[in-house]
Scaffold this motif. Structure first.
Motif, PDB file in Angstrom:
ATOM      1  N   GLU A 131      -0.153  42.629  47.402  1.00 38.96           N
ATOM      2  CA  GLU A 131       0.393  41.798  46.336  1.00 38.96           C
ATOM      3  C   GLU A 131       1.765  42.309  45.886  1.00 38.96           C
ATOM      4  OE1 GLU A 131      -4.126  42.093  45.559  1.00 38.96           O
ATOM      5  OE2 GLU A 131      -2.498  43.351  46.338  1.00 38.96           O
ATOM      6  N   ARG A 132       2.551  41.371  45.355  1.00 33.38           N
ATOM      7  CA  ARG A 132       3.855  41.720  44.781  1.00 33.38           C
ATOM      8  C   ARG A 132       3.926  41.112  43.372  1.00 33.38           C
ATOM      9  NH1 ARG A 132       3.257  44.938  48.026  1.00 33.38           N
ATOM     10  NH2 ARG A 132       4.578  45.458  49.827  1.00 33.38           N
ATOM     11  N   PRO A 133       3.270  41.739  42.414  1.00 30.07           N
ATOM     12  CA  PRO A 133       3.174  41.174  41.066  1.00 30.07           C
ATOM     13  C   PRO A 133       4.520  41.116  40.362  1.00 30.07           C
ATOM     14  CG  PRO A 133       2.375  43.434  41.104  1.00 30.07           C
ATOM     15  CD  PRO A 133       2.601  43.045  42.530  1.00 30.07           C
ATOM     16  N   GLN A 191      -4.518  39.790  37.349  1.00 28.89           N
ATOM     17  CA  GLN A 191      -5.133  39.452  38.621  1.00 28.89           C
ATOM     18  C   GLN A 191      -5.224  40.672  39.541  1.00 28.89           C
ATOM     19  OE1 GLN A 191      -2.853  36.171  40.186  1.00 28.89           O
ATOM     20  NE2 GLN A 191      -3.349  34.828  38.461  1.00 28.89           N
ATOM     21  N   LEU A 192      -4.200  41.505  39.481  1.00 27.14           N
ATOM     22  CA  LEU A 192      -4.190  42.718  40.303  1.00 27.14           C
ATOM     23  C   LEU A 192      -5.319  43.649  39.885  1.00 27.14           C
ATOM     24  CD1 LEU A 192      -2.449  44.132  42.531  1.00 27.14           C
ATOM     25  CD2 LEU A 192      -1.339  45.366  40.664  1.00 27.14           C
ATOM     26  N   ASP A 196       0.055  38.256  36.670  1.00 31.03           N
ATOM     27  CA  ASP A 196      -0.151  38.901  37.974  1.00 31.03           C
ATOM     28  C   ASP A 196      -0.836  40.261  37.814  1.00 31.03           C
ATOM     29  OD1 ASP A 196       1.136  36.785  39.177  1.00 31.03           O
ATOM     30  OD2 ASP A 196       3.055  37.826  39.417  1.00 31.03           O
TER      31      ASP A 196
END
Length: 305
Positions: free
Chosen positions: A175-177, A185-186, A182
């Protein structure tokens, strides 16, 4: 969650704002200021730095409450060299939020002369009558600080400004929050692999922004939403940390850490795989104060810049 439990938590969150203050006025990501505390005395016979030779008429010991390891390693030694008759004793504190800082000061009112404090703590210390009046004329180099900060934070000497955001390990996750959403969610995707700084005002503001509110929101509905968001996040968080915010991120025990920009910058020196994120909503709207913290020393009138 029972309605009564949530109401109690909302009340606790609202109490961190102080009974007579607003988040807009006293949010920590306003300036950190150095306050001279009302029950303590400044060094004897303090004079302006441009009125007397270095070390003249200055003696005694200032006891300062400070964030752990905040001051540069040479600062105290430089002060002692300039004022051989004076010294500074540092006491760690200020790691959990404004309420904790004020309690510590109240319980040890005669123990401290000076404290570093974020805007929330500084404003509430002032409102509680625990701070001595600050005389800006005694700090001539204060004029070198932009007027906006001096006007916004008249409690003492402004010294630091920065951002609240998060860092993540690009080598450990796909992932690239880019946002607070984000990050939530991470944390859900990587349970017990995200750490969060343990500072009440910053955590509440983060949750307010996550739910689409202003970080200045102080109404019960907004704060109730923030509490629910924090409870959701808490289920997946590794730890809420009072210090060493990025330690687990550096070692890889965490894949992300909510922290301050200076802390993540230091962590990047130790591990170049760490990426800093200042969430987009905050960057676009700094009036929410969601990304900014500012620091200052609430200090004796003879403090030299």
């Amino acid at each position: 969650m029972q309605r009564e439990d949530r109401a109690e938590m909302v009340g606790a969150v609202m109490n961190t704002l102080g009974p007579t203050t607003t988040r807009r006025k006293f949010l920590r990501r306003s300036l950190d200021v150095a306050l001279l505390l009302a029950a303590a005395g400044a060094l004897p016979a303090c004079g302006k730095s441009d009125e007397s030779p270095a070390g003249a008429k200055v003696g005694g010991t200032i006891t300062m409450m400070n964030y752990p390891d905040w001051i540069g390693k040479d600062e105290i030694a430089s002060f002692r060299a300039a004022f051989p008759g004076a010294d500074v004793k540092q006491v760690s504190g200020l790691t959990s939020g404004a309420a904790q800082a004020i309690t510590q000061i109240r319980q040890n009112l005669k123990s401290y002369d000076l404290t570093l404090a974020g805007g929330a703590a500084a404003g509430q210390i002032q409102a509680a009558g625990l701070a001595a009046k600050f005389d800006a004329s005694q700090v001539p180099l204060l004029s070198g600080i932009p007027e906006f900060y001096r006007r916004s934070f008249p409690y003492g000497v402004p010294v630091d400004i920065g951002k609240v955001g998060f860092g993540y390990r690009k080598d450990l996750i796909d992932e690239r929050p880019e946002s607070w959403a984000d990050l939530w969610q991470l944390a859900a995707a990587h349970p017990r692999k995200v750490t969060v700084l343990k500072y009440a005002e910053d955590v509440v503001s983060m949750a307010l922004l996550r739910t689409g509110q202003s970080a200045n929101a102080d109404d019960e509905k907004s704060l109730a939403g923030a509490v629910d968001a924090l409870l959701e996040l808490k289920r997946n968080v590794r730890a809420f940390l009072p210090t060493d915010f990025s330690k687990d991120l550096i070692t890889g025990d965490a894949v992300a850490a909510v922290s301050y920009d200076y802390d993540i910058a230091s962590a990047q020196d130790k591990n170049p795989a760490i990426v800093w994120v200042a969430p987009a909503k905050v960057c676009r709207d700094t009036s929410t104060a969601g990304s900014l913290w500012r620091a200052a020393r609430i200090s004796p009138p003879c403090t030299r810049s």
